[in-house]
Design a protein around this motif. Structure first.
Motif, PDB file in Angstrom:
ATOM      1  N   ASN A 129       0.824  -1.211   0.000  1.00  0.00           N
ATOM      2  CA  ASN A 129       0.000   0.000   0.000  1.00  0.00           C
ATOM      3  C   ASN A 129       0.861   1.265   0.000  1.00  0.00           C
ATOM      4  N   PRO A 130       1.799   1.393  -0.953  1.00  0.00           N
ATOM      5  CA  PRO A 130       2.652   2.587  -0.970  1.00  0.00           C
ATOM      6  C   PRO A 130       1.819   3.829  -1.274  1.00  0.00           C
ATOM      7  N   PRO A 131       2.311   4.991  -0.881  1.00  0.00           N
ATOM      8  CA  PRO A 131       1.528   6.204  -1.133  1.00  0.00           C
ATOM      9  C   PRO A 131       1.504   6.567  -2.624  1.00  0.00           C
ATOM     10  N   ASP A 132       0.408   7.179  -3.043  1.00  0.00           N
ATOM     11  CA  ASP A 132       0.312   7.663  -4.413  1.00  0.00           C
ATOM     12  C   ASP A 132       0.926   9.061  -4.494  1.00  0.00           C
ATOM     13  N   GLU A 133       0.713   9.764  -5.611  1.00  0.00           N
ATOM     14  CA  GLU A 133       1.300  11.086  -5.811  1.00  0.00           C
ATOM     15  C   GLU A 133       0.822  12.107  -4.770  1.00  0.00           C
ATOM     16  N   GLN A 134      -0.393  11.941  -4.244  1.00  0.00           N
ATOM     17  CA  GLN A 134      -0.937  12.858  -3.248  1.00  0.00           C
ATOM     18  C   GLN A 134      -0.587  12.428  -1.821  1.00  0.00           C
ATOM     19  N   GLY A 135       0.086  11.327  -1.659  1.00  0.00           N
ATOM     20  CA  GLY A 135       0.484  10.857  -0.339  1.00  0.00           C
ATOM     21  C   GLY A 135      -0.508   9.912   0.317  1.00  0.00           C
ATOM     22  N   ALA A 136      -1.607   9.609  -0.359  1.00  0.00           N
ATOM     23  CA  ALA A 136      -2.601   8.685   0.188  1.00  0.00           C
ATOM     24  C   ALA A 136      -2.177   7.247  -0.113  1.00  0.00           C
ATOM     25  N   PRO A 137      -2.426   6.346   0.819  1.00  0.00           N
ATOM     26  CA  PRO A 137      -2.043   4.947   0.562  1.00  0.00           C
ATOM     27  C   PRO A 137      -2.839   4.353  -0.605  1.00  0.00           C
ATOM     28  N   ARG A 138      -2.167   3.557  -1.393  1.00  0.00           N
ATOM     29  CA  ARG A 138      -2.811   2.867  -2.518  1.00  0.00           C
ATOM     30  C   ARG A 138      -3.188   1.462  -2.057  1.00  0.00           C
ATOM     31  N   PRO A 139      -4.459   1.247  -1.756  1.00  0.00           N
ATOM     32  CA  PRO A 139      -4.838  -0.080  -1.267  1.00  0.00           C
ATOM     33  C   PRO A 139      -4.670  -1.149  -2.347  1.00  0.00           C
ATOM     34  N   PHE A 140      -4.350  -2.351  -1.898  1.00  0.00           N
ATOM     35  CA  PHE A 140      -4.194  -3.509  -2.788  1.00  0.00           C
ATOM     36  C   PHE A 140      -3.147  -3.260  -3.869  1.00  0.00           C
ATOM     37  N   HIS A 141      -2.039  -2.673  -3.452  1.00  0.00           N
ATOM     38  CA  HIS A 141      -0.957  -2.389  -4.387  1.00  0.00           C
ATOM     39  C   HIS A 141       0.376  -2.732  -3.713  1.00  0.00           C
ATOM     40  N   LEU A 142       1.291  -3.272  -4.498  1.00  0.00           N
ATOM     41  CA  LEU A 142       2.636  -3.611  -4.016  1.00  0.00           C
ATOM     42  C   LEU A 142       3.664  -2.862  -4.842  1.00  0.00           C
ATOM     43  N   ARG A 143       4.693  -2.393  -4.172  1.00  0.00           N
ATOM     44  CA  ARG A 143       5.866  -1.863  -4.865  1.00  0.00           C
ATOM     45  C   ARG A 143       7.017  -2.799  -4.509  1.00  0.00           C
ATOM     46  N   VAL A 144       7.530  -3.463  -5.511  1.00  0.00           N
ATOM     47  CA  VAL A 144       8.640  -4.394  -5.304  1.00  0.00           C
ATOM     48  C   VAL A 144       9.928  -3.687  -5.693  1.00  0.00           C
ATOM     49  N   ARG A 145      10.847  -3.617  -4.751  1.00  0.00           N
ATOM     50  CA  ARG A 145      12.165  -3.037  -5.013  1.00  0.00           C
ATOM     51  C   ARG A 145      13.128  -4.207  -5.251  1.00  0.00           C
ATOM     52  N   ALA A 146      13.697  -4.195  -6.434  1.00  0.00           N
ATOM     53  CA  ALA A 146      14.601  -5.279  -6.825  1.00  0.00           C
ATOM     54  C   ALA A 146      16.039  -4.789  -6.805  1.00  0.00           C
ATOM     55  N   PRO A 147      16.954  -5.615  -6.376  1.00  0.00           N
ATOM     56  CA  PRO A 147      18.373  -5.231  -6.383  1.00  0.00           C
ATOM     57  C   PRO A 147      18.871  -5.075  -7.820  1.00  0.00           C
ATOM     58  N   PRO A 148      19.935  -4.314  -8.022  1.00  0.00           N
ATOM     59  CA  PRO A 148      20.448  -4.084  -9.383  1.00  0.00           C
ATOM     60  C   PRO A 148      20.765  -5.372 -10.140  1.00  0.00           C
ATOM     61  N   ALA A 149      21.244  -6.382  -9.445  1.00  0.00           N
ATOM     62  CA  ALA A 149      21.598  -7.641 -10.116  1.00  0.00           C
ATOM     63  C   ALA A 149      20.385  -8.307 -10.764  1.00  0.00           C
ATOM     64  N   ALA A 150      19.193  -7.982 -10.296  1.00  0.00           N
ATOM     65  CA  ALA A 150      17.975  -8.592 -10.840  1.00  0.00           C
ATOM     66  C   ALA A 150      17.653  -8.096 -12.240  1.00  0.00           C
ATOM     67  N   LEU A 151      18.319  -7.024 -12.688  1.00  0.00           N
ATOM     68  CA  LEU A 151      18.110  -6.552 -14.068  1.00  0.00           C
ATOM     69  C   LEU A 151      18.463  -7.634 -15.085  1.00  0.00           C
ATOM     70  N   GLU A 152      19.407  -8.501 -14.725  1.00  0.00           N
ATOM     71  CA  GLU A 152      19.818  -9.586 -15.622  1.00  0.00           C
ATOM     72  C   GLU A 152      18.665 -10.532 -15.942  1.00  0.00           C
ATOM     73  N   VAL A 153      17.738 -10.660 -15.000  1.00  0.00           N
ATOM     74  CA  VAL A 153      16.603 -11.586 -15.160  1.00  0.00           C
ATOM     75  C   VAL A 153      15.274 -10.848 -14.957  1.00  0.00           C
ATOM     76  N   LYS A 154      15.195  -9.622 -15.454  1.00  0.00           N
ATOM     77  CA  LYS A 154      14.031  -8.781 -15.177  1.00  0.00           C
ATOM     78  C   LYS A 154      12.729  -9.399 -15.679  1.00  0.00           C
ATOM     79  N   ASP A 155      12.752 -10.056 -16.832  1.00  0.00           N
ATOM     80  CA  ASP A 155      11.524 -10.678 -17.327  1.00  0.00           C
ATOM     81  C   ASP A 155      11.038 -11.770 -16.377  1.00  0.00           C
TER      82      ASP A 155
END
Length: 189
Positions: A129-155
């Motif tokens: 539930n990360p915040p949207d542009e206005q700072g309100a939480p986005r329900p039923f939403h995930l933001r996945v932060r991937a390490p740089p090495a994951a670019l090799e297998v991004k698909d």
């Protein structure tokens, strides 16, 4: 099956003839030789069902039993061997841990663990539930932060997230530290 074991299945009259001539003994040795390849497979059959010990060519087939073939690529068409973006060793480990990972399916911890096992890269993080542009939480939403090495297998990362997150949840992926081409920084959906 050894010749003496085969001989026990012969009718009594044949068993009585054993030792008197060479023809029957020769036939039993031929039968033993013909059974040897099947016996060797049966002796090591348990290894075929252990993802860590099975022959390389059997790993994708074993993965397909666990519905992991959706992560395989078929670059040479259906007749060519499949390819797993993170390598055969990673597919072995993913197959070996599939039952345990299935217990956690639909949870953030389960998705993180699945990503790490599937790619072999640690350091993924999930923000629920990360915040949207206005700072309100986005329900039923995930933001996945991937390490740089994951670019090799991004698909593969995108495919895992799409398949393993709950169906009603939207997601986006950010690769940290890397400089992906425009339009690849996040895939929303």
């Amino acid at each position: 099956m050894k010749a003496d074991q085969i001989a026990r299945f012969l009718p009594e009259t044949y068993r009585a003839a054993l030792g008197s001539g060479r023809l029957l003994e020769t036939l039993l040795v031929v039968m033993e030789t013909m059974h040897a390849p099947a016996d060797a497979v049966l002796d090591g059959l348990d290894s075929h069902f252990d993802a860590r010990r099975t022959p390389d060519r059997f790993v994708p087939y074993l993965a397909s039993w666990l519905d992991l073939d959706r992560y395989l690529d078929w670059p040479g068409g259906p007749q060519a061997p499949p390819r797993y973006a993170a390598g055969l060793g990673r597919l072995r480990e993913l197959t070996a841990q599939a039952a345990e990972l299935g217990r956690w399916r639909g949870t953030s911890d389960g998705l993180l663990r699945f990503l790490e096992v599937a790619t072999g890269i640690p350091g993924f993080a999930i923000e629920e539930n990360p915040p949207d542009e206005q700072g309100a939480p986005r329900p039923f939403h995930l933001r996945v932060r991937a390490p740089p090495a994951a670019l090799e297998v991004k698909d593969l990362v995108y495919r895992v997230i799409e398949a393993e997150k709950p169906a009603h949840v939207t997601s986006e992926v950010e690769f940290e530290g890397g400089r992906p081409a425009a339009g690849e920084l996040s895939r929303k959906g």
